[in-house]
Design an enzyme around this catalytic site. Structure first.
Site, short mmCIF file in Angstrom:
data_model
loop_
_atom_site.label_atom_id
_atom_site.label_comp_id
_atom_site.label_asym_id
_atom_site.label_seq_id
_atom_site.Cartn_x
_atom_site.Cartn_y
_atom_site.Cartn_z
N SER A 1 0.85 -1.20 0.00
CA SER A 1 0.00 0.00 0.00
C SER A 1 0.89 1.24 0.00
O SER A 1 1.52 1.53 -1.01
CB SER A 1 -1.01 -0.01 1.16
OG SER A 1 -0.41 0.23 2.40
N HIS B 1 -2.95 -0.87 -2.81
CA HIS B 1 -4.01 0.00 -2.30
C HIS B 1 -3.78 1.40 -2.83
O HIS B 1 -2.71 1.96 -2.65
CB HIS B 1 -3.98 0.09 -0.78
CG HIS B 1 -4.23 -1.22 -0.10
ND1 HIS B 1 -3.87 -1.43 1.20
CD2 HIS B 1 -4.81 -2.36 -0.52
CE1 HIS B 1 -4.21 -2.66 1.56
NE2 HIS B 1 -4.78 -3.25 0.52
N ASP C 1 -3.21 -5.58 6.22
CA ASP C 1 -3.70 -6.40 5.12
C ASP C 1 -2.53 -7.21 4.54
O ASP C 1 -1.42 -6.70 4.42
CB ASP C 1 -4.32 -5.49 4.05
CG ASP C 1 -5.15 -6.26 3.03
OD1 ASP C 1 -5.58 -7.38 3.36
OD2 ASP C 1 -5.35 -5.73 1.93
#
Ligand SMILES: C[S@@+](CC[C@H](N)C(=O)[O-])C[C@H]1O[C@@H](n2cnc3c(N)ncnc32)[C@H](O)[C@@H]1O
Lengths: 288, 189
Positions: B10, B37, B130
């Site tokens: 991300s 992300h 995540d």
């Protein structure tokens, strides 16, 4: 390595059991998930296993056959109802620009929202059509196979926490006034103007097991096909093709397309990026 | 033997991916599948840029597309990316997982089911957890796991979490990750 083997075997067993539970659900309750995206179904069932203290999909199957309420819960797991007003605003502005001028020439317009979920998409379209002055000429069918979401759709009541997002989408979509012209606020919720859906029939319809019910000029089916495997996508696209009037329009979700389906050449692109198509009538398509 | 490489990242991901993807040679024997992300933004321009500076074809993954080796696929913004047993993609708009859609865990978990021991999973720089659980799944099903060394990652939270939860085989500085993957490919022959 041995523990890897055990875990691999556990998942291989799940792969064997999934067709069995889907068959059981179909035979018992008539809902057919056999040709849904298998990894989607597997994620949902594995998740359900983890939170329900059951050991295997077979035990899940046992429970689902015995307890109707548990089946309803599982149905909720398998049907994903995430939606919003004016989802993908660029799609709505393209629709205004490219499809509305054609619809204007029709004396009477039949519209089908297939997989309408809790109705945000239906109200969004009704607002757009009213702003363009053609809502009065529309007969709209809004269908889903999940009765619970249809009830919410009929009410048109949504939590206020989503409002800001809806407003932003509405503006980006080329909305002509203010979204607040179309709802009232009450107890932490918004309620959409019910005159928008005066001509909407909300109905239970299963895309997998039910058939054509009317001749339609515009089908909007967004973010439903992604849950189906290739085979089932083909089947449902055929259903849409057969339902559409000649040169009727089909709108899919932003990341869906006809590209990997058998009817790829039976529709013309109106806006390739926004997935707006128009039925074309070549002989080979009618027979497919 | 290895068939696919999945990567999750991300914050700091653009830089990290730029350091890895262009190093893969033409004829690379793996499919490369990435969750980055990127919020509500589209990643078209980053994909185009990466395609220009890479030897592999870089594109957005499409629903029901068959997965090919030598191609780099990105999950589309706002959709989860899942892998089917027949090595094709499905998309979904399920609720966010770890506040993220696409979620790295969703990709990793379904990739592990499909590829089992034939998978390499990589977690790079990022600001949430995540990917940690998904990487554990890859490890559990016999795949190979690499985590960027958090000490020199732009954002440490994601690789640290992955380290702790998934017990990866390798903790590797960013600039050595492409080489580590090449080593894995050679040592299997
Ligand atoms: C992710 S929602 C999409 C809602 C809306 N069209 C949108 O794009 O925001 C998918 C909907 O498809 C419905 N659905 C799934 N399978 C169906 C089927 N076989 N027949 C009818 N509806 C179905 C689900 O119940 C769910 O409400």
């Amino acid at each position: 390595m041995a523990s890897n083997q055990n875990k691999i075997e556990k998942f291989e067993n799940i792969d064997l059991e999934i067709p069995l539970i889907l068959e059981a659900i179909y035979q018992k309750y008539g809902y057919d998930f056999r040709k849904y995206s298998r990894s989607h179904i597997k994620r949902r069932l594995v998740h359900r296993l983890a939170i329900s203290n059951l050991e295997s999909v077979s035990q899940l199957q046992d429970k689902v056959l015995r307890e109707k309420d548990f089946f309803i819960e599982l149905l909720e797991d398998l049907s994903i109802n995430v939606t919003e007003m004016f989802r993908d605003p660029e799609f709505y502005s393209s629709f205004r620009e490219n499809v509305v001028p054609i619809l204007r020439t029709y004396p009477f317009i039949k519209i089908w929202h297939a997989g309408c979920s809790t109705g945000e998409e239906v109200y969004s379209f009704a607002i757009l059509l009213r702003e363009e002055g053609i809502l009065k000429r529309c007969q709209i069918y809004a269908t889903d196979f999940n009765r619970k979401v249809l009830e919410i759709a009929k009410q048109g009541i949504y939590p206020i926490r989503d409002l800001e997002h809806f407003e932003r989408n509405y503006e980006k979509s080329g909305g002509k006034s203010k979204l607040s012209d179309f709802y009232t606020m009450k107890y932490g919720s918004i309620k959409l103007d019910q005159s928008l859906v005066k001509k909407v029939v909300f109905a239970d319809h299963n895309l997998v097991t039910d058939s054509v019910f009317a001749e339609i000029d515009l089908i909007i089916c967004r973010n439903v096909l992604i849950y189906f495997n290739r085979d089932l996508q083909n089947k449902v696209i055929n259903l849409f093709y057969d339902s559409l009037s000649s040169s009727g329009h089909l709108c899919l979700g932003s990341k869906e397309s006809l590209k990997f389906t058998a009817k790829e050449n039976c529709f013309a692109d109106i806006d390739e990026k926004q997935k707006i198509y128009k039925k074309s009538l070549s002989k080979s398509c009618i027979k497919l | 033997m290895y068939k696919a490489l999945v990567i999750g990242t991300s914050f700091g991901g653009l830089e990290a991916l730029k350091a890895i993807i262009p190093q893969f040679p033409k004829g690379f024997p793996l499919a490369v599948i990435v969750v980055l992300h990127i919020g509500e933004n589209q990643n078209d321009s980053f994909i185009r840029y990466l395609n220009e500076i890479s030897q592999l074809h870089v594109k957005e993954a499409e629903d029901k597309e068959r997965i090919s080796t030598g191609t780099v696929y990105f999950a589309p913004p706002n959709y989860h990316l899942l892998i089917e047993a027949d090595e094709s993609f499905s998309l979904s708009t399920d609720p966010k997982v770890n506040h993220s859609r696409p979620s790295i865990d969703v990709l990793f978990e379904t990739a592990a089911w499909c590829y089992k021991q034939k998978l390499i999973g990589v977690v790079l720089s990022g600001l949430n957890h995540d990917g940690a659980y998904g990487l554990l799944q890859i490890n559990d099903l016999g795949g190979m796991c690499i985590v960027e060394n958090p000490e020199n990652a732009i954002a440490q939270i994601m690789p640290s979490a992955a380290n702790k939860i998934a017990k990866p085989q390798f903790i590797t500085p960013l600039h050595d990750i492409a080489e580590k993957i090449n080593e894995l490919l050679h040592s299997q022959n």
